[in-house]
Design a protein around this motif. Structure first.
Motif, PDB file in Angstrom:
ATOM      1  N   GLU A  74       2.042   2.132  -4.923  1.00 52.46           N
ATOM      2  CA  GLU A  74       2.679   2.233  -3.634  1.00 52.46           C
ATOM      3  C   GLU A  74       2.599   3.745  -3.274  1.00 52.46           C
ATOM      4  O   GLU A  74       2.312   2.797  -2.177  1.00 52.46           O
ATOM      5  CB  GLU A  74       4.215   1.822  -4.645  1.00 52.46           C
ATOM      6  CG  GLU A  74       5.169   1.487  -3.834  1.00 52.46           C
ATOM      7  CD  GLU A  74       6.561   1.451  -4.626  1.00 52.46           C
ATOM      8  OE1 GLU A  74       7.322   1.174  -2.881  1.00 52.46           O
ATOM      9  OE2 GLU A  74       6.887   1.389  -4.790  1.00 52.46           O
ATOM     10  N   ARG A  75       2.842   3.955  -3.863  1.00 51.04           N
ATOM     11  CA  ARG A  75       2.919   5.569  -2.209  1.00 51.04           C
ATOM     12  C   ARG A  75       1.031   5.584  -2.329  1.00 51.04           C
ATOM     13  O   ARG A  75       1.130   6.006  -1.104  1.00 51.04           O
ATOM     14  CB  ARG A  75       3.116   6.558  -3.441  1.00 51.04           C
ATOM     15  CG  ARG A  75       3.965   6.880  -3.781  1.00 51.04           C
ATOM     16  CD  ARG A  75       4.274   8.257  -4.779  1.00 51.04           C
ATOM     17  NE  ARG A  75       5.149   8.767  -5.118  1.00 51.04           N
ATOM     18  CZ  ARG A  75       5.794   9.025  -6.395  1.00 51.04           C
ATOM     19  NH1 ARG A  75       4.521  10.155  -7.399  1.00 51.04           N
ATOM     20  NH2 ARG A  75       7.298   9.258  -6.535  1.00 51.04           N
ATOM     21  N   TYR A  77      -0.060   3.066  -1.491  1.00 50.77           N
ATOM     22  CA  TYR A  77      -0.986   1.440  -1.137  1.00 50.77           C
ATOM     23  C   TYR A  77      -0.216   1.780   0.649  1.00 50.77           C
ATOM     24  O   TYR A  77      -0.378   1.938   2.062  1.00 50.77           O
ATOM     25  CB  TYR A  77       0.403   0.182  -1.312  1.00 50.77           C
ATOM     26  CG  TYR A  77       0.058  -0.461  -0.519  1.00 50.77           C
ATOM     27  CD1 TYR A  77      -0.950  -1.813  -0.081  1.00 50.77           C
ATOM     28  CD2 TYR A  77       1.175  -0.929  -0.289  1.00 50.77           C
ATOM     29  CE1 TYR A  77      -0.799  -2.667   0.862  1.00 50.77           C
ATOM     30  CE2 TYR A  77       0.875  -1.931   1.342  1.00 50.77           C
ATOM     31  CZ  TYR A  77       0.821  -2.717   1.563  1.00 50.77           C
ATOM     32  OH  TYR A  77       0.653  -3.692   2.499  1.00 50.77           O
ATOM     33  N   ASN A  78       0.957   2.754   0.244  1.00 52.32           N
ATOM     34  CA  ASN A  78       1.478   3.199   1.450  1.00 52.32           C
ATOM     35  C   ASN A  78       0.925   4.259   2.147  1.00 52.32           C
ATOM     36  O   ASN A  78       0.622   3.917   3.938  1.00 52.32           O
ATOM     37  CB  ASN A  78       2.862   3.626   1.395  1.00 52.32           C
ATOM     38  CG  ASN A  78       4.407   2.239   0.521  1.00 52.32           C
ATOM     39  OD1 ASN A  78       4.018   1.008   1.193  1.00 52.32           O
ATOM     40  ND2 ASN A  78       5.384   2.749   0.303  1.00 52.32           N
ATOM     41  N   GLY A  82       0.603   2.341   4.881  1.00 47.80           N
ATOM     42  CA  GLY A  82       2.154   1.771   5.586  1.00 47.80           C
ATOM     43  C   GLY A  82       2.905   1.442   5.164  1.00 47.80           C
ATOM     44  O   GLY A  82       2.389   0.302   4.240  1.00 47.80           O
ATOM     45  N   THR A  83       3.784   1.518   5.829  1.00 47.80           N
ATOM     46  CA  THR A  83       5.014  -0.042   5.579  1.00 47.80           C
ATOM     47  C   THR A  83       4.838  -0.550   6.160  1.00 47.80           C
ATOM     48  O   THR A  83       5.667  -2.062   5.334  1.00 47.80           O
ATOM     49  CB  THR A  83       6.229   1.139   5.863  1.00 47.80           C
ATOM     50  OG1 THR A  83       6.470   1.299   7.130  1.00 47.80           O
ATOM     51  CG2 THR A  83       6.782   1.776   4.861  1.00 47.80           C
ATOM     52  N   ASP A  84       4.063  -1.024   7.687  1.00 46.02           N
ATOM     53  CA  ASP A  84       3.384  -2.564   7.952  1.00 46.02           C
ATOM     54  C   ASP A  84       1.970  -2.970   7.787  1.00 46.02           C
ATOM     55  O   ASP A  84       1.139  -2.622   7.814  1.00 46.02           O
ATOM     56  CB  ASP A  84       3.762  -1.765   9.773  1.00 46.02           C
ATOM     57  CG  ASP A  84       3.140  -3.281   9.688  1.00 46.02           C
ATOM     58  OD1 ASP A  84       3.236  -4.517   9.996  1.00 46.02           O
ATOM     59  OD2 ASP A  84       2.978  -2.790  11.215  1.00 46.02           O
TER      60      ASP A  84
END
Length: 89
Positions: A74-75, A77-78, A82-84
């Motif tokens: 998840e990190r 990926y973010n 990013g979150t979008d």
């Protein structure tokens, strides 16, 4: 006592001694077989325990590592997306 009588006695004693040692050998072989069976059973139980321990270790590692891997994924990926998800950094 004649030679023939002595020969019969010696032969009889030889048969008795042979029978005695054959009996002792039979008993020793039986004891060895029992010991071998017990050793085989012990080895089976130890192998089963080792297999169980190995499986338990794998499951514990999965329980511990999967959440960490998911967090790291998840990190990562973010960090990349990013979150979008439509905006790539």
């Amino acid at each position: 006592m004649t030679y023939d009588e002595a020969a019969v006695w010696v032969a009889g004693i030889g048969v008795a001694v042979t029978a005695f040692f054959s009996y002792r050998l039979l008993k020793a072989t039986q004891a060895t077989n029992k010991l071998s069976e017990a050793t085989l059973e012990l080895n089976r139980k130890l192998q089963e325990q080792e297999d169980k321990t190995r499986e338990d270790f794998k499951m514990n590692m999965r329980r511990q590592l999967v959440p960490q891997i998911l967090k790291q994924s998840e990190r990562a990926y973010n960090a990349v997306v990013g979150t979008d998800a439509l905006t790539i950094h």
